[in-house]
Design a protein around this motif. Sequence first.
Motif, PDB file in Angstrom:
ATOM      1  N   MET B   1      32.884  24.119  11.490  1.00  0.00           N
ATOM      2  CA  MET B   1      32.445  22.727  11.311  1.00  0.00           C
ATOM      3  C   MET B   1      30.920  22.645  11.427  1.00  0.00           C
ATOM      4  SD  MET B   1      33.967  19.343  13.185  1.00  0.00           S
ATOM      5  CE  MET B   1      33.184  19.683  14.734  1.00  0.00           C
ATOM      6  N   PRO B   2      30.272  22.057  10.449  1.00  0.00           N
ATOM      7  CA  PRO B   2      28.819  22.045  10.463  1.00  0.00           C
ATOM      8  C   PRO B   2      28.279  21.127  11.554  1.00  0.00           C
ATOM      9  CG  PRO B   2      29.632  20.673   8.686  1.00  0.00           C
ATOM     10  CD  PRO B   2      30.820  21.346   9.290  1.00  0.00           C
ATOM     11  N   PHE B   3      27.049  21.364  11.893  1.00  0.00           N
ATOM     12  CA  PHE B   3      26.416  20.622  12.975  1.00  0.00           C
ATOM     13  C   PHE B   3      25.822  19.308  12.463  1.00  0.00           C
ATOM     14  CE2 PHE B   3      22.687  19.704  15.551  1.00  0.00           C
ATOM     15  CZ  PHE B   3      23.327  19.514  16.758  1.00  0.00           C
ATOM     16  N   HIS B   4      26.004  18.237  13.240  1.00  0.00           N
ATOM     17  CA  HIS B   4      25.466  16.948  12.809  1.00  0.00           C
ATOM     18  C   HIS B   4      24.187  16.587  13.562  1.00  0.00           C
ATOM     19  CE1 HIS B   4      28.224  14.998   9.952  1.00  0.00           C
ATOM     20  NE2 HIS B   4      29.053  15.938  10.381  1.00  0.00           N
ATOM     21  N   LEU B   5      23.082  16.764  12.858  1.00  0.00           N
ATOM     22  CA  LEU B   5      21.800  16.468  13.495  1.00  0.00           C
ATOM     23  C   LEU B   5      21.654  14.986  13.800  1.00  0.00           C
ATOM     24  CD1 LEU B   5      19.239  17.930  14.345  1.00  0.00           C
ATOM     25  CD2 LEU B   5      18.288  17.484  12.097  1.00  0.00           C
ATOM     26  N   ASP B   6      22.299  14.140  13.001  1.00  0.00           N
ATOM     27  CA  ASP B   6      22.040  12.704  13.128  1.00  0.00           C
ATOM     28  C   ASP B   6      22.814  12.023  14.248  1.00  0.00           C
ATOM     29  OD1 ASP B   6      24.244  13.325  11.685  1.00  0.00           O
ATOM     30  OD2 ASP B   6      24.088  11.636  10.305  1.00  0.00           O
ATOM     31  N   THR B   7      23.484  12.799  15.076  1.00  0.00           N
ATOM     32  CA  THR B   7      24.031  12.231  16.301  1.00  0.00           C
ATOM     33  C   THR B   7      23.511  12.996  17.514  1.00  0.00           C
ATOM     34  OG1 THR B   7      25.967  13.669  16.218  1.00  0.00           O
ATOM     35  CG2 THR B   7      26.167  11.526  15.147  1.00  0.00           C
ATOM     36  N   PHE B   8      22.534  13.846  17.260  1.00  0.00           N
ATOM     37  CA  PHE B   8      22.050  14.735  18.318  1.00  0.00           C
ATOM     38  C   PHE B   8      20.925  14.041  19.086  1.00  0.00           C
ATOM     39  CE2 PHE B   8      19.809  18.846  19.469  1.00  0.00           C
ATOM     40  CZ  PHE B   8      20.729  19.189  20.437  1.00  0.00           C
TER      41      PHE B   8
END
Lengths: 143, 143
Positions: B1-8
């Motif tokens: 599953m790819p990483f979500h920068l926009d909730t980091f």
Amino acid sequence: MPFHLDTFLPYLLSVAAHRTSARFSALYAAEAGLTIPEWRVLAHLDHSGAASVRDIHNLVHLDKSVVSRAASRLELAGLVQKEGDPDDRRLIVLQLTEDGRALMQRLSRVADSFQAQILSELGADGPALARALRQLGPGQPGD
Amino acid sequence: MPFHLDTFLPYLLSVAAHRTSARFSALYAAEAGLTIPEWRVLAHLDHSGAASVRDIHNLVHLDKSVVSRAASRLELAGLVQKEGDPDDRRLIVLQLTEDGRALMQRLSRVADSFQAQILSELGADGPALARALRQLGPGQPGD
DNA sequence: ATACGGTCATTGCAACTGCAACGAATCTGA
DNA sequence: TCAGATTCGTTGCAGTTGCAATGACCGTAT
């Protein structure tokens, strides 16, 4: 009445952001030798598959020149592949290499556990913080 | 599953901090020609009366060299007075001049109304944001 | 076709930052 | 007393950032 810097939101934001980034970047600087812009480029590519310099510039809030130079360093490190877009030869298509995907697999686990750590420190205020930050970040306002 | 920068959170913090500082600094760059470190030094001096370079370095999260150079520019602009401490001649006592106090009187009104503006944009999440930022900023953890 | 405005990535350049000396002044303990 | 360690502000320096060209390329309208 004198001004109180220590309740002023731009100041609090700046200090919290700087400190939190420093805490996290210590982790991936140990794991790989990445700078913050390099980390963001990798993370965005992991999330979006392939992207141009301009895409990343628009979506990840990094200057074009910063993206360009970070991409060059990442290419040199073998983590990112740069190739020209055949349909529009102005564009550069950035993609993770096999090594890059492997690295991001490790780093995203580190990032997730860091995120969990932060949220546990914040307790009940975590969700409100995330909402507020999204509100303050460049979402609606034209940017 | 790819990483979500926009909730980091580190990313959200960085973007929100940068954008909020830019919005505010546009105001005081118009009012006076101040940079962010200069604004912080002035604000802290307005709040604390007199302070050394080291005091500001410790309390306002600015490198010694940044404080030193900001203070020199502010002295040149006639907003701050630098004098040696007679009891400890290593220390430099920084104080607002009359002009500096007058400027801060205007700027603190600008700052207050900006703060009010931000809080109204945030609505109910404002207090939680402030709490969370204080938690993340360098408070307890030795720093 | 082709001239022209717009978009893309890169590069130069000045300003700033963070870090490591450095000199001056103070403190400590023998 | 006085040598060594510490603390203070300043300065040098390398690395980074943001901004303004620059050159390559595309789209469009004549």
